[in-house]
Design an enzyme around this catalytic site. Structure first.
Site, PDB file in Angstrom:
ATOM      1  N   CYS D 150       0.812  -1.221   0.000  1.00 11.83           N
ATOM      2  CA  CYS D 150       0.000   0.000   0.000  1.00 11.83           C
ATOM      3  C   CYS D 150       0.848   1.276   0.000  1.00 11.83           C
ATOM      4  CB  CYS D 150      -0.962   0.002   1.171  1.00 11.83           C
ATOM      5  SG  CYS D 150      -0.181  -0.312   2.761  1.00 11.83           S
ATOM      6  N   HIS D 243      -2.564   7.036   2.769  1.00 10.53           N
ATOM      7  CA  HIS D 243      -1.126   7.184   3.020  1.00 10.53           C
ATOM      8  C   HIS D 243      -0.639   8.464   2.340  1.00 10.53           C
ATOM      9  CE1 HIS D 243      -1.266   3.345   4.767  1.00 10.53           C
ATOM     10  NE2 HIS D 243      -0.559   2.634   3.941  1.00 10.53           N
TER      11      HIS D 243
END
Lengths: 351, 351, 351, 351
Positions: D150, D243
């Site tokens: 990710c 993120h």
């Protein structure tokens, strides 16, 4: 231009103003046609004037509209949603009613005025009849309608159907309210990161008085507040959106858990019957999980327009304890006003 | 070695165990001499076995101690502080009492046992007399004493002096509890960042029953619980340390705000009179600011051993509303047990 | 009154002003004797004027002092700590230097001025010699000394000893800065709860330029900035106190991990040698744990005056990667200025 | 039953498994037909087995499906999405490929295997050709395809179009990763509330190696990794989803800000050309606001499948600095795998 009803927004640049614009995008009946904000913003395009703080994009058509100063003008639409703070509202909103506008306000300034309806369409849609007693209405069709404080709305949505069936006599409620309820910039982060603030100025009296008016009954030209006694404890917590409330409730007559839960889940009322576009299919959901509702997981039920209730269990002092949650800037502010606007149209007040 | 009283710690590697070690560093009476934890940790040095999670450094002397398995041994000191979870405590703590130890426990396992004192030294120091009814004590001087749940302790510290003066009849309380109360790893961050969890397993019944026992009266060999009725709503919020509680209170006889506040601020009791090392100078502070107490700002008053009360205002249903805060891992756990240990020494139970 | 040196505080009511007052309580050399803030506060007692936001109590003696307007007066002490924002500082600080005060400032307004020392006592204590080139000093002994931005100070504390030993050529640094760095009300909670803001106005150029000046060398009357090239990325995160920074570093000559870590742990400099009261025993700690430093656990090392470094590991592009943390309102603001004040006294500039 | 392609989900009860089920509801091509999880869950209905943690409701049809143990069975569909942790994946995924399944995995277990494609459809759709070199494929048509970590996916989505146009030579990247990236229960709240953890086990080497493979070129039967050198600093922050990454970038040939931004905004690739159902209309958005992207406001762009880039500015060391954000459980996990599944269907690998 479409055949939709043009609407104006007062206080269009603030957090609630932005929610209005977000929720009205692609609305089947209404179309944002006129924006007003403080003099600082007047003359700028909406995109320039507003610091857009929502995760969805700013609607392109609205972004280009020019922001007006908050004075009724020739091109101000009949229907005006107002997202002003109480001080500004006190001065500005009457001018628009005076000018013949239907002012559908989220502000606290006139909520408790005798001739101003304070309305949750699922609970007291009939209170809009107060409009006819307003001087403005008699003169030129202008009027004012309000929705309650964000802390009262979830509670009263859950209490409404119970009150009509069993009577709600006493309520102890402790809130854990999201920071978006304080607007922007609102709560300083130093005050809330890793912290709780056990105080929100004026919130407790508002929550108590507004709930009684909402649960009250229309007698001729006036609303008689419900005799429900409420004791509120209002707290701020580090949550973005969604007010969570711990409630103990004394009913007028006893009701089993099944009856209470059934009343919630089966509750449908005026907005559902009228099929109002912003009305949630089910206004109150009971979630049987032991640890729900939670703001992050449940605030968006019914597109943010439903209240979610959970943890119904006997109270050692009153009849029942439960937790209720609702989205404070949708059902608790802009969405509430839009649903009021839809109700008014269905009731013919916008004709 | 010093002349201090050696003490053991059961469950030394967990969050409460770490607080014991932190708070006992440089303690004037006690010295950590023996540590026990799960078999996984046994044989390791404490520094290896524990994932130290406190902002202060791990005390160097203790870091080098070898962790034992949780079984009474020849070198186990007479005084043992226990920070075990309830399941482990149920099995392990009696073995230590059986072996002649004074087990001062933070666990819920035996709090409600008839012959086990549940003690807040400022509130019911006399309840330690139950020790003499314990089989262990009669046989070999071993015994068990407990402190209450972290949610009960701040509340009862505030209620104690009022109860003795005016009687506390009914209490509504809604808590906003810190994540450290759930230990480590405890609450998953996905559950609490930007969220509220309106549920803590078993917390409400514990809080209610323990409060009644703490406010109860010693009659011969037994404690008669207070007749106070409590209705608790327990919530978890994104705070590291410090439980905040919204309270509505019905008293046995009316008391003015001045009397209530005066009672809190002037309250001194056994630990203050005995000058116990961990006793706060003032067990309850009333803060007159409109928005206090707050966990981040107030949890450390009295080195984390005081409760801070604020927002005393009339309740629409009961007599008074207020907010109370206390540090859940100091006054609500390790500090509570240490103060109990100090009381026991002052009362001669460790001789 | 004591024999301590009286000090004044400019901007006494803000967050940094409050830290000054907190840290100066019981200071062995200095005593707060004079306070100034905006005209809105002037004439009030400090307790009335300041919204005290620290977990420790407001010092009782200071609470009663009357706040002055920010103009040099007869009773203004020689030594004045300044916690003004840059715009106010630009106007106000020179007036105090002009009036003969030793202005020890936390503001950015004059940090990069050629004749103003920008000082971290462990790194470039000799730069205070610039004082002698200031017009004020020549005229009446008044002068100005500054400490760096809160994001630069932890980094440069870690780089200082390496630079003098190995040369620091290039630095890539990404910060995760606490909300207290923005003052009060500062960052709106809606912006930071569950969020990151990848921007702090003007922070990156300040961090880069100040670091070069701090690591620079004094040549006669001027400081030649270090040739170190820095590329900074400044981010705000939901942390109360403590700036965390991810760093990649290119050295002038290779150094092993042991040499780098040894240099940090053994580093002692002017403040330690002079035994300045606020000097941490060890300015830089290396923590070998894989997941440290962390703001909540490490910001208070050395009473908030140490930098904590961890995760030294090879970099794929430069020589080394590491993480550094320091307390942004102690070592990064008020504590930095107080240590500068102590240095100035030890160097004789206050005589 | 519909005409849709039935799909299975391995690890269906975890956080990524739940995202698969959420994102596949009403998918135009695929339909969840078969679920597997640990033996503890096998035999239960999905509603019983999973602790559903998403704000949308659990799809009613899937709620009733029975969970299987993680072994290929007769009714296992050809296409299987895998959301297992690396240890389980290592053992279980090959069994499904062996049984003839198309295993589209989110796990790290086989990402770096020579014959396993690691794919972002916008960046290296041609790498799926490696499938033909897999033993399973040759035997019975079974195979394995993976998506990256990710933290790598948002970065590489932004770097991909630049790399093909200008060459990306060196990358410094510091991440601020959301807690959902660690699964459930994942990060203990005590570790992250008001804190930063400057460490995620194994994340930095994964991010670096996977990025090089993704940007690499297919030469016959093998992928030659890009020569790009990356230096990653991985941090965990108190964000639920999204993120954020601070990046400094050295290009192979110079490019102006306009060229870089233009390349991002105009970038369309295989998934857009093939009109894959989960493909975002625009894979990379450049936001010109000074303080964007922010996880709370930007993670849902392109229904969570777009990367948002902002703050492009010159770097003092490399060519450019910028910030990139992507949704870690949609584009960074389940959405990535679904897009891979769609690509495989379009490329004919599922026939």
């Amino acid at each position: 231009m479409t055949n939709k009803i043009p609407v104006g927004i007062l206080g269009a640049t603030g957090t609630v103003g932005q929610r209005f614009i977000q929720l009205l995008e692609d609305h089947p009946w209404f179309e944002v046609a006129w924006l007003a904000a403080s003099d600082r913003s007047a003359g700028k395009s909406y995109a320039e004037a507003a610091t857009w703080r929502l995760p969805t994009r700013i609607p392109q058509r609205v972004a280009k509209l020019t922001v007006n100063s908050a004075t009724p003008a020739k091109d101000t639409p009949k229907l005006v949603f107002a997202a002003l703070d109480a001080t500004a509202a006190k001065e500005i909103e009457p001018k628009f009613a005076e000018a013949g506008c239907a002012v559908v306000s989220n502000s606290s300034a006139f909520r408790m005025a005798e001739d101003v309806p304070l309305v949750i369409p699922e609970v007291n849609a009939d209170h809009t009849a107060l409009i006819k007693t307003q001087q403005w209405y008699k003169k030129n069709g202008g009027f004012m309608v309000t929705n309650p404080n964000c802390s009262a709305i979830g509670l009263v949505l859950a209490l409404g159907p119970l009150h009509h069936k069993f009577g709600v006599e006493k309520i102890f409620v402790a809130t854990m309210q999201a920071v978006s309820g304080a607007g922007y910039p609102g709560v300083p982060s130093l005050d809330i990161v890793g912290n709780v603030i056990p105080y929100i100025a004026n919130e407790e009296p508002k929550m108590e008085a507004e709930s009684r008016k909402l649960l009250g009954t229309l007698n001729g030209n006036r609303v008689t507040p419900a005799e429900t006694i409420l004791s509120a404890h209002c707290n701020r917590v580090a949550v973005e959106d969604g007010h969570t409330e711990s409630v103990s409730m004394q009913l007028g007559k006893t009701a089993s858990a099944e009856e209470v839960i059934g009343t919630w889940n089966e509750f449908r009322c005026t907005p559902q019957k009228l099929n109002l576009p912003s009305a949630p299919e089910q206004p109150v959901y009971y979630d049987p999980a032991p640890d729900r509702p939670q703001p992050r997981l449940d605030r968006d039920r019914g597109r943010g327009m439903s209240a979610v209730v959970g943890r119904l269990r006997p109270c050692n002092i009153f009849h029942w304890r439960f937790t209720v949650l609702s989205h404070n800037t949708i059902r608790g502010a802009a969405g509430a006003a839009i649903l009021n606007g839809e109700l008014l149209r269905a009731q013919g007040y916008l004709d």
